[in-house]
Design an enzyme around this catalytic site. Structure first.
Site, PDB file in Angstrom:
ATOM      1  N   HIS A  86     -35.001  14.969 -12.678  1.00 43.65           N
ATOM      2  CA  HIS A  86     -34.229  14.943 -11.427  1.00 43.65           C
ATOM      3  C   HIS A  86     -35.028  15.450 -10.224  1.00 43.65           C
ATOM      4  O   HIS A  86     -34.459  15.919  -9.235  1.00 43.65           O
ATOM      5  CB  HIS A  86     -32.946  15.773 -11.562  1.00 43.65           C
ATOM      6  CG  HIS A  86     -31.953  15.212 -12.535  1.00 43.65           C
ATOM      7  ND1 HIS A  86     -30.712  15.763 -12.731  1.00 43.65           N
ATOM      8  CD2 HIS A  86     -32.016  14.153 -13.372  1.00 43.65           C
ATOM      9  CE1 HIS A  86     -30.051  15.069 -13.641  1.00 43.65           C
ATOM     10  NE2 HIS A  86     -30.828  14.089 -14.049  1.00 43.65           N
TER      11      HIS A  86
ATOM     12  N   LEU B 286     -36.176   6.416 -16.756  1.00 44.10           N
ATOM     13  CA  LEU B 286     -35.454   6.622 -15.507  1.00 44.10           C
ATOM     14  C   LEU B 286     -34.129   7.289 -15.846  1.00 44.10           C
ATOM     15  O   LEU B 286     -33.538   7.007 -16.886  1.00 44.10           O
ATOM     16  CB  LEU B 286     -35.183   5.288 -14.791  1.00 44.10           C
ATOM     17  CG  LEU B 286     -36.389   4.492 -14.287  1.00 44.10           C
ATOM     18  CD1 LEU B 286     -35.924   3.162 -13.690  1.00 44.10           C
ATOM     19  CD2 LEU B 286     -37.187   5.272 -13.264  1.00 44.10           C
ATOM     20  N   ASP B 287     -33.643   8.157 -14.958  1.00 44.39           N
ATOM     21  CA  ASP B 287     -32.311   8.725 -15.147  1.00 44.39           C
ATOM     22  C   ASP B 287     -31.300   7.597 -15.283  1.00 44.39           C
ATOM     23  O   ASP B 287     -31.484   6.508 -14.722  1.00 44.39           O
ATOM     24  CB  ASP B 287     -31.918   9.586 -13.942  1.00 44.39           C
ATOM     25  CG  ASP B 287     -32.757  10.849 -13.835  1.00 44.39           C
ATOM     26  OD1 ASP B 287     -33.312  11.270 -14.851  1.00 44.39           O
ATOM     27  OD2 ASP B 287     -32.845  11.389 -12.721  1.00 44.39           O
ATOM     28  N   ARG B 288     -30.229   7.884 -15.982  1.00 45.47           N
ATOM     29  CA  ARG B 288     -29.201   6.862 -16.218  1.00 45.47           C
ATOM     30  C   ARG B 288     -28.690   6.256 -14.906  1.00 45.47           C
ATOM     31  O   ARG B 288     -28.473   5.050 -14.815  1.00 45.47           O
ATOM     32  CB  ARG B 288     -28.046   7.474 -17.005  1.00 45.47           C
ATOM     33  CG  ARG B 288     -26.943   6.493 -17.361  1.00 45.47           C
ATOM     34  CD  ARG B 288     -26.007   7.087 -18.391  1.00 45.47           C
ATOM     35  NE  ARG B 288     -25.284   8.248 -17.902  1.00 45.47           N
ATOM     36  CZ  ARG B 288     -24.088   8.184 -17.324  1.00 45.47           C
ATOM     37  NH1 ARG B 288     -23.512   7.014 -17.129  1.00 45.47           N
ATOM     38  NH2 ARG B 288     -23.484   9.280 -16.930  1.00 45.47           N
TER      39      ARG B 288
END
Length: 500
Positions: free
Chosen positions: A299, A202-204
Site C-alpha cells: 500500500h 497488485l492490490d485487489r
C-alpha cells in the site's frame, strides 16, 4: 501456503551406489499397534510448484449480473498435515483455539455428516488426539464475494510472458474468500492459460498492468531485475484536493498495522520507502497524479498520499473518517492501532461495505461468539481478534501455488452458527450433500440451486456492491524492464476533462 513436506522416513537409506552389494533392502515391517492405538499412514510425496489444472477450474462456474462477475457456490476441500503444535492435542481443542470463525456446533455437525476426515477416514469423535503426520481434510460449502464484470484484457502474450490489464476488485491469486474470482483462475478458465508464475502483485482494488511468466527461468530473470530495482513502475491516481504543481518526493517509512485486514501507516519503526509524485492535472476539486514508486511496500502509494494530505478520492481504507479529522495527514492519527482497526470496521459496517475490506459481518459475529473457549489454555487472542478472519477449517488447499504470507487480501472463508441438530437431520437425508468429496466441478448450476443445510450463507441475502464501489482510482500504467516495456490505456477517470 503449501503443505509441509513429508517427514523423515526413518531409515535414511540412499540409492545403491556402484560399490554397494546388489542386495534388496528388507521391506520395512509395519509396527504392531498397541491396544487402542491409532495407525497413521506415512506422509505422501507432494508435487512441487504451481499446479492449477482442469479439475480446479471445473469446481464451479461464473455468471454475470448487475455489472458483477459472480461465482456459483461450490464444495471445496481444505487440507493440511497436522502442525507440530497440534500433536498431542485433541481435534476439538484445535478447533476451539485456532479455528474459531465457526462455532464448535458446526464442527460437531460436520463430523457427524462425514465432512471432516482424518487420514481419509471420517472423523466421528472430535476428542481424537492428533499425531505427527496426521492428514486432515475439511469439506465446506464455499461462497465467493462478487467482483466487477469488467474483463481481464490480455495486453501481450508470447512464449515468455502474459501481460494483462487487471480490473479493480480482482485479487491476483487465490487468497482468503477468493478463488475463482481471481486473475489466475479467470485466465485459466477463460483463456486456457495455465501454470503461470506470478512476477509481481497488485492490490485487489488496484487496476492495471500485471505480468506473469510462462516459465521458471523467465520468472527468475525478471525477479532479478525487481530485486536490483531495475524495474520501473509508473502508476496514475486521482486524489483529493489540489496536489502541488512541483515534483514531490515522499520517503516516509511504512509499518503494517494488520496483514489480514490490510492496513498500513507511516511510522518511524516501519520499512524504508520512496515514492515520487508529479501532478498531471487539476479540475478544481481533485488532481490526477503520476506515481513512481522506487520501493515496493504494501500500500506504499496509498499510504504516502494519505500522509501528504491528498488521499485517493475513493480509497476504502486511507480516505476514511476513522483516521480522524485530518484523515491521517502528516501521520497524525491519535488512535492506537487497535482503536483504528475497530473504527475502520465500524465505518464500513455502517455503510454495509465490509466486503470491501474482505471481511463480513459473520466473521465479526462468529469471533465474538467463540471467545469463551471453556477449559482451553490457548484461548487468549490479541485485541485485534474481532477484526481478523480465522480460517474456517484447519487447512488450506494444498494444490494452490505459493501464497504470500503478507498478502493483505488474504482472509479465509467465514461461516456462522447453526442449529446443528435440525440441519444435521436434513443433511443425513441427503447423501449427495453429505458426501465428503469435492463435488462442485460436476454440479455447475445445479450446486447454486441447492441449499446446503450446514451453510448459513445459503440462508442469507446480501446486498451486492455496485460496480462503482468496486473501482478505486489507482492504476498501474506502465512497467519497464531491461528488455521490455508494457503499458495500458489511461483509465477514464484519469482524463483531464473527467467529471464525477
Amino acid at each position: 501456503m503449501a503443505e509441509p513436506g513429508p517427514g523423515p522416513t526413518g531409515g535414511g537409506e540412499g540409492e545403491p551406489g556402484p560399490g554397494d552389494k546388489e542386495e534388496a533392502a528388507p521391506a520395512r515391517k509395519k509396527r504392531r499397534l498397541a491396544a487402542g492405538e491409532r495407525y497413521v499412514p506415512p506422509p505422501r510425496k507432494l508435487s512441487t510448484g504451481v499446479s492449477f489444472g482442469a479439475e480446479h477450474f471445473a469446481e464451479t462456474s461464473y455468471y454475470f449480473e448487475g455489472g458483477l462477475r459472480k461465482v456459483r457456490p461450490y464444495y471445496f476441500d481444505f487440507r493440511t498435515y497436522c502442525k507440530g503444535r497440534w500433536v498431542g492435542r485433541s481435534l476439538l481443542h484445535v478447533f476451539s483455539t485456532e479455528f474459531r470463525a465457526q462455532p464448535l456446533a458446526y464442527y460437531r455437525a460436520a463430523a457427524r455428516a462425514g465432512r471432516l476426515r482424518l487420514n481419509e477416514e471420517p472423523v466421528r469423535d472430535l476428542d481424537v488426539v492428533l499425531k505427527n503426520n496426521d492428514f486432515l481434510r475439511n469439506t465446506v460449502h464455499r461462497h465467493e464475494p462478487p467482483v466487477t464484470a469488467q474483463p481481464v484484457q490480455i495486453l501481450v502474450e508470447d512464449d515468455e510472458v502474459v501481460v494483462v490489464d487487471k480490473p479493480s476488485s480482482l485479487p491476483v491469486h487465490p487468497c482468503g474468500r477468493f478463488r475463482h474470482n481471481t486473475v489466475i483462475f479467470i485466465l485459466g478458465k477463460e483463456h486456457d492459460l495455465k501454470e503461470l508464475h506470478t512476477i509481481h502483485r497488485l492490490d485487489r482494488m488496484t487496476s492495471g498492468v500485471l505480468m506473469f511468466a510462462k516459465t521458471v527461468a523467465v520468472s527468475k530473470r525478471i525477479d532479478e531485475q525487481v530485486r536490483e530495482r531495475q524495474l520501473e513502475k509508473e502508476y496514475v491516481c486521482r486524489v483529493v484536493g489540489e496536489f502541488p504543481a512541483h515534483e514531490v518526493v515522499c520517503e516516509e517509512p511504512i509499518l503494517v498495522v494488520s496483514y489480514k485486514v490490510g492496513v498500513c501507516r507511516v511510522d518511524p519503526k516501519g520499512k524504508f520507502c520512496k515514492t515520487i509524485f508529479q501532478r498531471l492535472s487539476y479540475n478544481g476539486k481533485t488532481s490526477v497524479v503520476k506515481c513512481l514508486p522506487r520501493t515496493g511496500r504494501t500500500h506504499q502509494i496509498r499510504v504516502h498520499l494519505q500522509y501528504l494530505g491528498h488521499p485517493i478520492v475513493n480509497d476504502p481504507i486511507y480516505n476514511m473518517e476513522a483516521w480522524g479529522p485530518d484523515r491521517g495527514k502528516g501521520g497524525k492519527i491519535d488512535k492506537t492501532d487497535e482503536e483504528l482497526l475497530k473504527a475502520l470496521v465500524e465505518e464500513h459496517r455502517s455503510k454495509q461495505s465490509l466486503d470491501v475490506l474482505g471481511i463480513s459481518e459473520e466473521d465479526l459475529n462468529s469471533d465474538a461468539e467463540n471467545r469463551d473457549c471453556g477449559d482451553s489454555g490457548d484461548c487468549t487472542k490479541s485485541a485485534q481478534a474481532p477484526l481478523i478472519n480465522e480460517n474456517s477449517c484447519p487447512a488450506e488447499d494444498t494444490k494452490d501455488p505459493e501464497r504470500d504470507a503478507k498478502d493483505p487480501e488474504r482472509n479465509d472463508v467465514a461461516a456462522c452458527p447453526l442449529n446443528s441438530d435440525t440441519n444435521l437431520e436434513t443433511l443425513e437425508k441427503n447423501k449427495e450433500l453429505g458426501s465428503c468429496e469435492n463435488q462442485g466441478g460436476q454440479t455447475g448450476e445445479k450446486s447454486s440451486e441447492e441449499k446446503d443445510p450446514l451453510c448459513v450463507e445459503c440462508k442469507m441475502t446480501r446486498r451486492d456492491p455496485s460496480p462503482k464501489e468496486l473501482v478505486m482510482y489507482l492504476h498501474a500504467l506502465r512497467y519497464k524492464g531491461a528488455e521490455f516495456e508494457y503499458c495500458s490505456k489511461m483509465p477514464e477517470w484519469a482524463m483531464e476533462d473527467w467529471e464525477e
